[in-house]
Design a protein around this motif. Structure first.
Motif, PDB file in Angstrom:
ATOM      1  N   LEU A   1       0.856  -1.198   0.000  1.00 48.45           N
ATOM      2  CA  LEU A   1       0.000   0.000   0.000  1.00 48.45           C
ATOM      3  C   LEU A   1       0.891   1.247   0.000  1.00 48.45           C
ATOM      4  O   LEU A   1       1.799   1.360   0.836  1.00 48.45           O
ATOM      5  CB  LEU A   1      -0.904   0.020   1.237  1.00 48.45           C
ATOM      6  N   PRO A   2       0.634   2.193  -0.924  1.00 51.18           N
ATOM      7  CA  PRO A   2       1.511   3.360  -1.021  1.00 51.18           C
ATOM      8  C   PRO A   2       1.629   4.118   0.304  1.00 51.18           C
ATOM      9  O   PRO A   2       2.690   4.627   0.646  1.00 51.18           O
ATOM     10  CB  PRO A   2       0.846   4.234  -2.088  1.00 51.18           C
ATOM     11  N   GLY A   3       0.532   4.161   1.062  1.00 57.80           N
ATOM     12  CA  GLY A   3       0.558   4.881   2.345  1.00 57.80           C
ATOM     13  C   GLY A   3       1.530   4.259   3.342  1.00 57.80           C
ATOM     14  O   GLY A   3       1.969   4.915   4.294  1.00 57.80           O
ATOM     15  N   LEU A   4       1.874   2.989   3.149  1.00 60.34           N
ATOM     16  CA  LEU A   4       2.867   2.340   4.017  1.00 60.34           C
ATOM     17  C   LEU A   4       4.230   2.311   3.326  1.00 60.34           C
ATOM     18  O   LEU A   4       5.258   2.666   3.909  1.00 60.34           O
ATOM     19  CB  LEU A   4       2.438   0.910   4.353  1.00 60.34           C
ATOM     20  N   ALA A   5       4.230   1.878   2.053  1.00 63.23           N
ATOM     21  CA  ALA A   5       5.503   1.619   1.373  1.00 63.23           C
ATOM     22  C   ALA A   5       6.264   2.894   1.018  1.00 63.23           C
ATOM     23  O   ALA A   5       7.492   2.884   0.964  1.00 63.23           O
ATOM     24  CB  ALA A   5       5.252   0.797   0.114  1.00 63.23           C
ATOM     25  N   ASN A   6       5.557   3.993   0.788  1.00 65.96           N
ATOM     26  CA  ASN A   6       6.242   5.194   0.300  1.00 65.96           C
ATOM     27  C   ASN A   6       6.612   6.188   1.392  1.00 65.96           C
ATOM     28  O   ASN A   6       6.996   7.311   1.099  1.00 65.96           O
ATOM     29  CB  ASN A   6       5.380   5.900  -0.752  1.00 65.96           C
ATOM     30  N   VAL A   7       6.475   5.803   2.638  1.00 67.58           N
ATOM     31  CA  VAL A   7       6.778   6.744   3.717  1.00 67.58           C
ATOM     32  C   VAL A   7       8.281   6.729   4.010  1.00 67.58           C
ATOM     33  O   VAL A   7       8.873   5.659   4.162  1.00 67.58           O
ATOM     34  CB  VAL A   7       5.983   6.370   4.990  1.00 67.58           C
ATOM     35  N   HIS A   8       8.891   7.903   4.048  1.00 69.24           N
ATOM     36  CA  HIS A   8      10.317   7.981   4.364  1.00 69.24           C
ATOM     37  C   HIS A   8      10.528   7.708   5.860  1.00 69.24           C
ATOM     38  O   HIS A   8       9.755   8.198   6.681  1.00 69.24           O
ATOM     39  CB  HIS A   8      10.840   9.381   4.003  1.00 69.24           C
ATOM     40  N   PRO A   9      11.557   6.915   6.184  1.00 69.87           N
ATOM     41  CA  PRO A   9      11.732   6.596   7.615  1.00 69.87           C
ATOM     42  C   PRO A   9      12.023   7.823   8.479  1.00 69.87           C
ATOM     43  O   PRO A   9      11.857   7.779   9.695  1.00 69.87           O
ATOM     44  CB  PRO A   9      12.905   5.614   7.616  1.00 69.87           C
ATOM     45  N   ALA A  10      12.441   8.917   7.842  1.00 67.51           N
ATOM     46  CA  ALA A  10      12.727  10.122   8.639  1.00 67.51           C
ATOM     47  C   ALA A  10      11.479  10.979   8.846  1.00 67.51           C
ATOM     48  O   ALA A  10      11.536  11.984   9.533  1.00 67.51           O
ATOM     49  CB  ALA A  10      13.806  10.961   7.939  1.00 67.51           C
ATOM     50  N   ALA A  11      10.359  10.572   8.244  1.00 68.88           N
ATOM     51  CA  ALA A  11       9.147  11.386   8.397  1.00 68.88           C
ATOM     52  C   ALA A  11       8.785  11.497   9.875  1.00 68.88           C
ATOM     53  O   ALA A  11       8.860  10.513  10.612  1.00 68.88           O
ATOM     54  CB  ALA A  11       8.004  10.743   7.612  1.00 68.88           C
ATOM     55  N   PRO A  12       8.416  12.693  10.316  1.00 66.40           N
ATOM     56  CA  PRO A  12       8.164  12.891  11.744  1.00 66.40           C
ATOM     57  C   PRO A  12       6.871  12.214  12.213  1.00 66.40           C
ATOM     58  O   PRO A  12       5.993  11.912  11.400  1.00 66.40           O
ATOM     59  CB  PRO A  12       8.048  14.409  11.867  1.00 66.40           C
TER      60      PRO A  12
END
Ligand code: PLP
Length: 496
Positions: A107-118
């Motif tokens: 799911l893009p909402g899970l797979a595309n999140v950068h690990p540094a996102a706050p």
């Protein structure tokens, strides 16, 4: 790492302090910018500096899409995988992984999140991680958890570092960790990496920890014991409560190697048996492809008294119902970059939701039923060294075939490839001569398990010297495995 024509240097900080990773971004003609890993760096394409752009064409070798698809399709047809058929590799739990879990992890909402996102931008991810952690604490009977370790062995080392931190906080210097002689090879390796000496206790004639031998090595130098229950013979340690009491009596901790949790899910819990630290292999029990299929996850759950030492940061639910990252008070520090293999965690969470509590119990019941059925069917065809009801796997021996026909466990394994199945684990556990360790898993149908058993019986009945030539029908014949590992020569074979 290069970002937008500039350079980024990261300074990961290990250890107890709360300092987050610092990133430094710089580009020619611009002043350097520093970011903390909680802040989302902002940069955009207009920062590209023309002087840094490539102007000459790159001379990369090319292949047409048609040829590339043909190449990989041909290779995939030569391959054997969990998607193709039974893969009874004992201890490794190579079961079928539902495709739905892959869909969730994609799911893009899970797979595309950068690990540094706050945290304020990733509340959904945090909720998922907290939910998974709570579920894993529930099935293990533990109080707190870290999701960082990327594999079972990494979980073991984390557990041993927790053990060390806890003893040191009590002002104790302990030097030894006890493991049974049936233990998985990673256990003694982790003990050594954790800075302890291994003390081995023998198994008794039932294939269980010899309680008297254990009591004889328990003293004030013992930091703890590492146990797999059921053990690698697939047998349940019936005296686990007495073992736990004896180890706790000398101030030691109990570590549960929960790689094979599919044996007990929803039936019993390490916490109820008296264990203090548990690692689990989400890639074996909770449907995460592994062994060439992708990265795993080896979360470590602990009892209340060890919670303050967990690696940080851990995802938490705050008082106002939102989610945040928090580092435990006496944390041993990070054991992995960022937050672990998060997409493996998402797969595991979807698998738990898919099954529900009752479904997880049926996982264990299916695994145990299939493995016991296999052992019963093989009786008379193979030796059964510890002939008692087993849990999720059974260990038989080709000793009888070796004596009668010179056919060893390795030959049986190679013959099974000709029969269209993957081999079981061989020569493990080390205490069983010519061992074949068979784990049919709960995902195979009765028809498939029956076909596997029939193949094993056919092999035993037709055993002859010729079996040393097996496999004769596979794309690659028998290889010299030791040499292949030492002198690896990867080649590209485009033959149709
Ligand atoms: C697989 C396994 C491990 C190691 O797990 P990895 O993820 O391969 O590091 C440890 N103990 C047991 C009993 C296992 O089956």
């Amino acid at each position: 790492m290069t970002i937008a024509g500039g350079r980024a240097t990261s300074i990961p900080l290990m250890g107890r302090d709360e300092e987050p990773t610092i990133f430094e971004l710089s580009a020619p003609g611009r002043s350097a910018a520093r970011f903390r890993d909680q802040d989302l760096p902002e940069w955009s394409a207009h920062e590209l500096v023309p002087a840094d752009l490539v102007s000459e064409p790159l001379h990369l070798s090319e292949a047409s899409e048609r040829d590339v698809v043909g190449h990989f399709t041909r290779l995939s047809h030569r391959q054997y995988s969990v998607d193709l058929g039974a893969y009874p590799l004992g201890s490794c739990t190579m079961k079928y992984n539902p495709k739905l879990c892959d869909d969730v992890a994609s799911l893009p909402g899970l797979a595309n999140v950068h690990p540094a996102a706050p945290a304020h931008l990733t509340q959904g991810w945090l909720e998922l991680l907290v939910g998974l952690g709570d579920a894993l604490c529930e099935v293990t009977g533990m109080k707190a958890i870290t999701l960082q370790p990327p594999a079972g062995a990494a979980g073991e080392l984390t557990g041993l570092l927790l053990m060390r931190a806890w003893h040191e906080a009590q002002g104790r210097q302990r030097t030894k960790v006890i493991i049974p002689d049936s233990a998985h090879g990673t256990n003694p390796a982790s003990v050594t990496l954790g800075g302890y000496d291994t003390v081995t206790v023998p198994s008794d004639e039932r294939g269980l920890v010899d309680l008297e031998a254990l009591k004889a090595v328990l003293d004030e130098d013992v930091a703890g014991i590492m146990l797999t229950n059921p053990n690698t013979l697939g047998l349940f340690e019936e005296e686990i409560v007495e073992i736990a009491a004896a180890v706790h009596e000398v101030g030691g901790l109990l570590y549960y190697d929960g790689a094979n949790l599919n044996a007990i899910l929803g039936v019993t819990r390490p916490g109820d048996m008296g264990f203090d630290i548990v690692h689990m292999n989400l890639h074996k029990t909770f449907a995460v492809p592994h062994g060439g299929g992708g990265p795993g996850a080896g979360p470590v759950a602990v009892s209340e008294r060890l919670a303050a030492y967990l690696p940080g940061p851990v995802p938490v639910r705050t008082g106002d119902g939102t989610y945040a990252w928090s580092t435990p008070e006496r944390s041993i520090g990070r054991v992995h970059g960022w937050h672990g293999n998060t997409l493996a965690l998402a797969r595991a969470w979807s698998y738990i939701l898919l099954n529900g509590g009752d479904g997880l119990r049926r996982v264990a019941e299916g695994a145990v039923l299939n493995a016991n059925w296999v052992r019963e069917q093989l009786r008379g065809h193979y030796d059964i060294p510890f002939d008692r009801p087993n849990m999720h796997e059974c260990v038989v021996s080709a000793r009888n075939l070796k004596k009668a026909h010179g056919v060893k466990a390795l030959d049986v394994a190679k013959r099974l490839l000709e029969e269209g199945f993957h081999s079981p684990t061989v020569y493990f556990p080390l205490i069983v001569e010519e061992a074949l360790m068979i784990e049919p898993t709960e995902t195979e149908s009765p028809q498939t398990v029956a076909a596997l058993v029939e193949a094993l019986i056919r092999i035993a009945e037709g055993a002859s010297e010729a079996d040393r030539e097996a496999p004769r029908t596979t794309p690659v014949r028998r290889v010299d495995e030791a040499r292949a590992a030492r002198q690896l020569i990867p080649t590209f074979d485009a033959r149709p």
